[in-house]
Design a protein around this motif. Structure first.
Motif, PDB file in Angstrom:
ATOM      1  N   GLY C 117      -3.445  -5.205   0.219  1.00  0.00           N
ATOM      2  CA  GLY C 117      -2.298  -6.084   0.457  1.00  0.00           C
ATOM      3  C   GLY C 117      -0.986  -5.331   0.368  1.00  0.00           C
ATOM      4  O   GLY C 117      -0.079  -5.537   1.179  1.00  0.00           O
ATOM      5  N   GLY C 121       1.494  -4.736   3.383  1.00  0.00           N
ATOM      6  CA  GLY C 121       2.773  -5.415   3.188  1.00  0.00           C
ATOM      7  C   GLY C 121       3.953  -4.495   3.417  1.00  0.00           C
ATOM      8  O   GLY C 121       4.947  -4.892   4.031  1.00  0.00           O
ATOM      9  N   ASP C 129      -1.676  -2.932   9.600  1.00  0.00           N
ATOM     10  CA  ASP C 129      -1.415  -4.316   9.196  1.00  0.00           C
ATOM     11  C   ASP C 129      -2.182  -5.285  10.089  1.00  0.00           C
ATOM     12  O   ASP C 129      -2.895  -6.168   9.601  1.00  0.00           O
ATOM     13  N   THR C 136      -9.716  -9.131   7.945  1.00  0.00           N
ATOM     14  CA  THR C 136      -9.908 -10.007   6.789  1.00  0.00           C
ATOM     15  C   THR C 136     -10.359 -11.393   7.246  1.00  0.00           C
ATOM     16  O   THR C 136     -11.199 -12.011   6.592  1.00  0.00           O
ATOM     17  N   SER C 192      -6.106  -9.882  -0.396  1.00  0.00           N
ATOM     18  CA  SER C 192      -5.264  -8.914   0.308  1.00  0.00           C
ATOM     19  C   SER C 192      -4.271  -9.638   1.216  1.00  0.00           C
ATOM     20  O   SER C 192      -3.118  -9.235   1.317  1.00  0.00           O
ATOM     21  N   ARG C 193      -4.692 -10.732   1.839  1.00  0.00           N
ATOM     22  CA  ARG C 193      -3.749 -11.483   2.680  1.00  0.00           C
ATOM     23  C   ARG C 193      -2.624 -12.102   1.854  1.00  0.00           C
ATOM     24  O   ARG C 193      -1.454 -12.061   2.226  1.00  0.00           O
ATOM     25  N   THR C 195      -1.560 -11.157  -1.151  1.00  0.00           N
ATOM     26  CA  THR C 195      -0.686 -10.112  -1.687  1.00  0.00           C
ATOM     27  C   THR C 195       0.296  -9.662  -0.623  1.00  0.00           C
ATOM     28  O   THR C 195       1.486  -9.511  -0.875  1.00  0.00           O
ATOM     29  N   ARG C 196      -0.226  -9.482   0.587  1.00  0.00           N
ATOM     30  CA  ARG C 196       0.629  -9.027   1.681  1.00  0.00           C
ATOM     31  C   ARG C 196       1.761 -10.023   1.938  1.00  0.00           C
ATOM     32  O   ARG C 196       2.933  -9.646   1.946  1.00  0.00           O
TER      33      ARG C 196
END
Lengths: 348, 309, 309
Positions: C117, C121, C129, C136, C192-193, C195-196
Motif C-alpha cells: 500500500g 500510494g 500502482d 488486488t 494494501s488498497r 493503505t494506499r
C-alpha cells in the motif's frame, strides 16, 4: 540555546554549510515564475516576481486569494507540489546561494534552521497524532541531533517563550486539546526553534478571533525584533500588516503591482488596485458611508487578459490599459507601481 | 468477504438538489465515465456470459453434467473432453457450465432479499429516527457481531432435512441463511444515506409543503441513496457467490446432486496430487464469476465518485 | 482509559446476549427437530433424545430455555459432542494452534499489505500502482479455499517449497507458513488498497506539508507523519476483518489438515455433530467480539482525538 543572537556572526549548523548574509541581505527573489500544469491547461500563478529581504526587515505581501502570494511563499520554502507546479524561470537566492539549483538534500537542511514557515490553519498543519512538545522537539532532534529528553526540555522553553501557560504540563498534550490561538503559538514556537534567519508567515491570523489576532501579531513582531529575523508576512488583510510590516508589496494575478513603505502606501497609494483595497476597509470616521468594494473578480490564471491584468476591474482603464501591460516602475523615489497612470493615482 | 467489501465503500456525498435534470446529468456523466473504462466492459462481458450460462446452459454444452462415464474417470483435458473428467467420470466442462446456475441464483436472490430487507429497515430507521432507529440499530449491531460465514454454518446446520428435498429448496436455504445474516450492512448504508439527505433544505421544504413520506422517499431520498446501494449490492453479489461456494465446499451449503463449483472443488482437493485439472477449472469459473461482479462494482463506484482514484 | 474499558465491556453485554440469543434461536427455534442431525446420519436413540431434551431444557418455555443456555455458557459449558466429550475440552486443546495460525496470517497480511500500500500510494498513478490495483481486485475475487487448493498444488506439490499438509498435532512455524499466507491473502489485498487510499489522502494534508517545511527527510515525512495517520483506518479494518479471518481459518485448516479449532469445526460439520458446531462457533463469535473491543482500545491509542473518558 540563547534567545538573542548576534546578527553579524554566522550561525553554526550541523550540516557544515554556513550561510552568511552580505550587507544584511538575506533573500533575493529575482524574476520568479511558477506555473501549474493541469489537465485543463497551464495556469501561471507567479508571473515574474522580484524582491529583496534584509535582516530585521518585515515585508508584507498583500493580495486577494489566488493572487499568487501563498504560492510565492511556498516556492521560497520549496514545498510546492511539483508536479503539478513547475518553476520555469527565476532565482531564489538565500545569502547569495540559489535555492532552486541547490541539491535537494542541501536545500532540505535550510528548511527550519535558515528559512522557516508558519501556516494559516494550525489545527490541520499540526500532526493530530503526536503531542505538541514532540513536534517541536523534532526540530532539534532531526536538525541538531539532540537527544529526546534534551529536545523536549528545549521545546518546553520555546513554549514558555511564546507564552503558552503551564507549558511544562501541556508539552504532552495533543493539538486538538489547545485553543486556536495557542495552536498558532505552537506553530510559531516550532518555526523559530532553530533560530531561522527568514520567517514566512502565511496568513497567520486569518483563522483566529480578532482579539487573538492582535496577540499573535504582537508576538510575531516581538520575536522578529528580538531575533532580527527577516519576516515575510503573507496576508489579504491590510489592517493586520499596518503595525508589523516595514514594506508592502501588493500582488495581483501573479505580479507585484505596487511596492512601497507601509506609511507611504497608506497615505497615498500609487495603483488603483491598492486604492480600491484601502477604500474597502471599514473606517470609524466614515460611518454611514457606503463601503467601496472592488467590483468584479480576479482573472482566471489560465486566461490573464492582455494589457494590464487589472483593467477589467479598473475604473480608470483606458485603451492603453487594454493594450499594453504596464511595467513595475519607479513613480517617485522609493515608490514602485505598475500602472500607466500611477502619477495621477498617487496625487489623487 | 462481503463485510470487507462494504467497509471499503463510503457513502457518496448527497447531491445539492434532487431535480430530475440533475439526476439525468449525473447519471449521464457516470455513464460516460463507465463507457471509457475497459474494466467496466470486461466485467459486463463476464457477468453477461455467466448469466447466460445460468439461464441456458445447453447453449454452451450438449453434455449431461450428471452422465457418469466411470471408465473414463479422471481422464485429462483433451482426452475426448475439453476439461477432462472427475472421479465420478462426469465431464468437468459440463459441470462448470451447469455450476453457474446455483452460484448466480444464490447471488441474485440473496442480493435481492438483502437489498429489500436491509434497504427497507435502513430507510425506516433513518427516516423515522428515535425509538425505531435505536431498536433497529441495536438489532443490527447484534447481527453484525456474528461473522457471516460462522453464522451461516450454524443456521444451515440447524435447518431441517426438509430443505434438502429439491433443487429450489436447497438453493433457498443458502439464500435464507445469507440474507438472514447479511442485511445489516445494507441497512447501515441506507440509514446513513437517508440521514445525510433528510436535513437538506429541499427535503424540509417538500415536507413543509405537505408531501407525503412515500413521495419524499421516492423523489428525494431514493435517488440520493441509490448509487452507494447499487455499488455495495454489486460487490456483495460477488461476495455471496464466494460464500455459497465456501459453504458448499465445507459440505454444509448445497448438497449433491445439486451442481456447484464449491462441491466440485471440495471433491477435487482429495485428488490434488494426481488430477489437478479437477481443481483448476471449477476454481477458474468461480473466481471469474466473483471477479465479474467485484470489478463491476468497482467500476461503477469510480464512475460515480471520481475522487476515489 | 480504565472507565472506558469497563464501559465498553458493559456495552458488550447486550451484544453478547443478543448474539447468543440469535445463535440459540437458530439452533433450537428454527422449524424442524433440534435433534435432527445431532446423532450423525441415523435418528437419535430415544434414551439419547430424552437426555438431550433434558440437557438443553427443551421441555421448558423458550425464555427459560435460553436463560439456562446462557447460564451454561457463562460457566464454560458449551455442550458435549455425540461421543460425550465436552466441547470446551476439545477447544482448549486446539485453540493454541488456530491462534498461532491466525496471528501468523495477521502478521503476513499486515506487513505485506501495508508495504504494498505504501509503495503504490507514493507512486500513485504509476504502472506499479495500476498493476497492484487490478491484481488486488483479482485476488479479492478468489475465495480462500481456491487460493488454498491452488497454492497447495503449485507451491506444495509442484515446487515442493512448503509441506503439502500438516501432519503433526503441534505444527511448527514452517508447516503453518503456507496456510497462514493463504489465510491472509484476501485481506492482504484489502489492506494494501486501504493503505494506499488512506496514504494518498494524507500525503495531501497540511501537516505533511508542515513536515516538509520543517526540513524533515521525505522518508520521515511519509514513513512517520503520513503513515502514522494512514494506519488508523487500516487497524480498524484488521479488527473488523477478524471475523472473516476466523471463517477463513475453518477452510484453511480443512485444506491443510491442521488440527486447530477450524479443522475440528470442519470435521464436526462433516460428521453432523450439531452440538460441537454450535459450541465452537459460539466461542469464535465471542472471541470476535473481544477482538473488536481490543481494536477499539487500540484505535484510541493510535488516534488521540478519540476520547476514552
Amino acid at each position: 540555546m540563547t534567545t538573542t543572537q548576534d546578527t553579524t556572526t554566522p550561525k553554526e549548523k550541523t550540516s557544515g554549510v554556513t550561510y552568511t548574509p552580505e550587507d544584511g541581505l538575506l533573500l533575493e527573489v529575482e524574476d520568479l515564475y511558477v506555473e501549474f500544469h493541469t489537465p485543463d491547461g497551464i495556469a501561471t500563478a507567479i508571473n515574474g516576481v522580484s524582491f529583496d529581504l534584509h535582516q530585521g526587515e518585515s515585508l508584507a505581501i498583500l493580495g486577494e486569494s489566488g493572487s499568487g502570494k501563498s504560492v510565492t511563499a511556498q516556492a521560497i520554502m520549496g514545498i510546492l507540489d511539483m508536479p503539478p507546479a513547475v518553476i520555469p524561470g527565476g532565482h531564489i537566492r538565500y545569502c547569495g546561494q540559489d535555492l532552486l539549483s541547490m541539491p535537494e538534500d542541501q536545500r532540505r537542511r535550510t528548511r527550519g534552521p535558515e528559512v522557516s514557515m508558519i501556516f494559516q490553519d494550525a489545527l490541520s498543519s499540526l500532526n493530530p497524532v503526536f503531542p505538541v512538545g514532540w513536534q517541536i522537539a523534532e526540530m532539534f532532534r532531526m536538525h541538531r541531533g539532540v537527544n529526546k529528553s534534551d529536545a523536549l526540555q528545549q521545546a518546553i522553553r520555546l513554549m514558555e517563550r511564546v507564552q503558552i501557560p503551564a507549558a511544562r504540563d501541556r508539552v504532552k498534550a495533543y493539538p486538538h486539546q489547545f485553543s486556536g490561538g495557542m495552536r498558532q503559538r505552537i506553530m510559531i514556537a516550532m518555526a523559530i526553534a532553530l533560530d531561522p534567519a527568514v520567517l514566512i508567515a502565511d496568513e497567520p491570523t486569518t483563522a483566529l478571533d480578532v482579539t487573538v489576532q492582535a496577540q499573535i501579531m504582537a508576538l510575531l513582531e516581538e520575536l522578529q525584533q528580538e531575533r532580527q529575523m527577516g519576516l515575510i508576512l503573507i496576508t489579504h488583510d491590510l489592517g493586520v500588516v499596518a503595525d508589523v510590516a516595514d514594506r508592502i508589496a501588493v500582488m495581483y494575478a501573479g505580479r507585484f503591482v505596487e511596492k512601497a513603505d507601509v506609511v507611504e502606501l497608506y497615505s497615498a497609494p500609487a495603483h488603483p488596485y491598492t486604492r480600491g483595497l484601502l477604500e474597502s476597509i471599514p473606517r470609524l470616521d466614515q460611518k454611514g458611508q457606503t463601503l467601496a468594494a472592488i467590483g468584479g473578480l480576479p482573472p482566471n490564471l489560465m486566461r490573464i487578459p492582455p494589457g494590464c491584468p487589472f483593467n477589467p476591474r479598473c475604473r480608470r482603464a483606458e485603451d492603453v490599459c487594454r493594450r499594453d501591460r504596464p511595467e513595475l516602475r519607479e513613480v517617485v523615489p522609493g515608490r514602485l507601481a505598475a500602472c500607466h497612470f500611477a502619477e495621477e493615482v498617487i496625487n489623487a | 468477504m462481503t463485510d470487507a467489501a462494504v467497509a471499503e465503500v463510503t457513502v457518496a456525498e448527497p447531491r445539492d438538489a434532487g431535480t430530475r435534470e440533475e439526476e439525468r446529468s449525473l447519471a449521464s456523466d457516470a455513464w460516460r465515465a463507465l463507457r471509457h473504462n475497459p474494466i467496466f466492459w470486461v466485467s459486463a462481458v463476464l457477468i453477461a456470459v455467466f448469466t447466460l450460462m445460468a439461464i441456458w446452459p445447453s447453449l454452451f454444452t450438449n453434455t449431461d453434467p450428471r452422465e457418469a462415464i466411470l471408465a473414463e474417470s479422471r481422464s485429462r483435458p483433451g482426452d475426448g473432453t475439453w476439461f477432462g473428467r472427475d472421479i465420478q467420470g462426469y465431464d468437468i466442462y459440463a459441470r462448470c457450465i451447469y455450476g453457474a446456475r446455483a452460484s448466480i441464483l444464490v447471488g441474485v436472490l440473496t442480493t435481492t432479499m438483502v437489498v429489500v430487507i436491509g434497504g427497507g429497515i435502513g430507510m425506516i430507521s433513518g427516516y423515522l429516527g428515535g425509538v425505531w432507529d435505536a431498536t433497529f440499530s441495536r438489532i443490527g449491531d447484534i447481527f453484525f457481531s456474528i461473522p457471516l460465514l460462522l453464522g451461516a454454518i450454524i443456521f444451515l446446520s440447524s435447518l431441517p432435512e426438509f430443505f434438502n428435498e429439491n433443487y429450489f429448496l436447497v438453493i433457498m436455504k443458502v439464500v435464507l441463511a445469507l440474507a438472514f445474516l447479511g442485511w445489516p450492512s445494507l441497512a447501515r448504508l441506507m440509514r446513513s444515506s437517508v440521514i445525510q439527505v433528510k436535513p437538506n433544505d429541499y427535503v424540509q421544504a417538500a415536507r413543509a409543503l405537505g408531501a407525503s413520506p412515500s413521495r419524499i422517499i421516492r423523489s428525494h431520498i431514493l435517488p440520493n441513496s441509490l448509487a452507494p446501494l447499487i455499488v455495495v449490492a454489486t460487490i456483495s453479489l460477488g461476495g455471496y457467490i464466494a460464500i455459497e461456494a465456501t459453504l458448499s465446499f465445507l459440505g454444509i451449503g448445497l448438497q449433491p446432486p445439486a451442481i456447484s463449483w464449491g462441491i466440485d472443488i471440495s471433491a477435487a482437493i482429495v485428488g490434488l496430487r494426481t488430477t489437478p485439472h479437477m481443481l483448476f477449472f471449477p476454481s477458474l469459473f468461480l473466481s471469474l464469476a466473483v471477479l465479474g461482479f467485484i470489478l463491476m462494482g468497482d467500476a461503477v463506484r469510480d464512475a460515480l465518485d471520481p475522487k476515489t482514484r | 482509559m480504565g472507565t472506558y474499558v469497563i464501559r465498553r465491556l458493559l456495552q458488550m453485554i447486550p451484544v453478547i446476549l443478543g448474539a447468543t440469543f440469535l445463535i440459540f434461536t437458530m439452533v433450537f427455534a428454527l422449524p424442524g427437530d433440534p435433534l435432527a442431525g445431532k446423532c450423525g446420519e441415523r435418528p437419535c436413540p430415544p434414551a439419547y433424545a430424552a437426555a438431550f431434551r433434558e440437557k438443553y431444557n427443551l421441555n421448558d418455555p423458550l425464555p427459560i430455555q435460553y436463560g439456562k443456555y446462557v447460564g451454561n455458557l457463562a460457566q464454560g459449558d458449551f455442550g458435549e459432542t455425540t461421543n460425550g466429550i465436552k466441547v470446551i475440552d476439545q477447544l482448549k486443546a486446539r485453540y493454541p494452534i488456530t491462534a498461532k495460525l491466525a496471528l501468523m496470517a495477521l502478521a503476513f497480511e499486515a506487513i505485506v499489505g501495508i508495504t504494498v500500500g505504501v509503495f503504490t500510494g507514493i507512486k500513485k498513478g504509476g504502472f506499479l500502482d495500476n498493476l497492484v490495483l487490478i491484481s488486488t481486485l483479482v485476488v479479492i475475487s478468489i475465495p480462500v479455499f481456491v487460493v488454498g487448493g491452488l497454492s497447495q498444488y503449485f507451491l506444495g506439490v509442484k515446487l515442493g517449497l512448503f509441506p503439502v499438509t500438516v501432519t503433526s498435532a503441534n505444527p511448527s512455524f514452517y508447516q503453518l507458513m503456507l496456510p497462514a499466507m493463504v489465510l491472509g491473502s484476501i485481506s492482504l489485498a484489502y489492506i494494501s488498497r486501504l493503505t494506499r487510499t488512506s496514504l494518498v489522502e494524507n500525503l495531501r494534508s497540511d501537516y505533511v506539508r508542515t513536515a516538509t517545511a520543517k526540513g524533515l527527510r521525505r522518508r520521515r515525512s511519509i514513513g512517520l507523519h503520513a503513515l502514522r495517520n494512514s494506519l488508523i483506518p487500516v487497524v480498524t479494518f484488521i479488527g473488523f476483518d477478524f471475523g472473516f479471518l476466523l471463517g477463513g481459518a475453518i477452510v484453511t485448516e480443512a485444506i491443510f489438515n491442521i488440527p486447530g479449532v477450524g479443522g475440528y469445526l470442519f470435521r464436526s460439520i462433516r460428521a453432523r455433530d450439531g452440538a460441537s458446531v454450535v459450541g465452537t462457533v459460539t466461542v469464535l463469535v465471542i472471541v470476535f467480539l473481544f477482538v473488536n473491543l481490543l481494536v477499539d482500545l487500540l484505535y484510541g491509542l493510535l488516534d488521540p482525538r478519540i476520547s476514552h473518558d
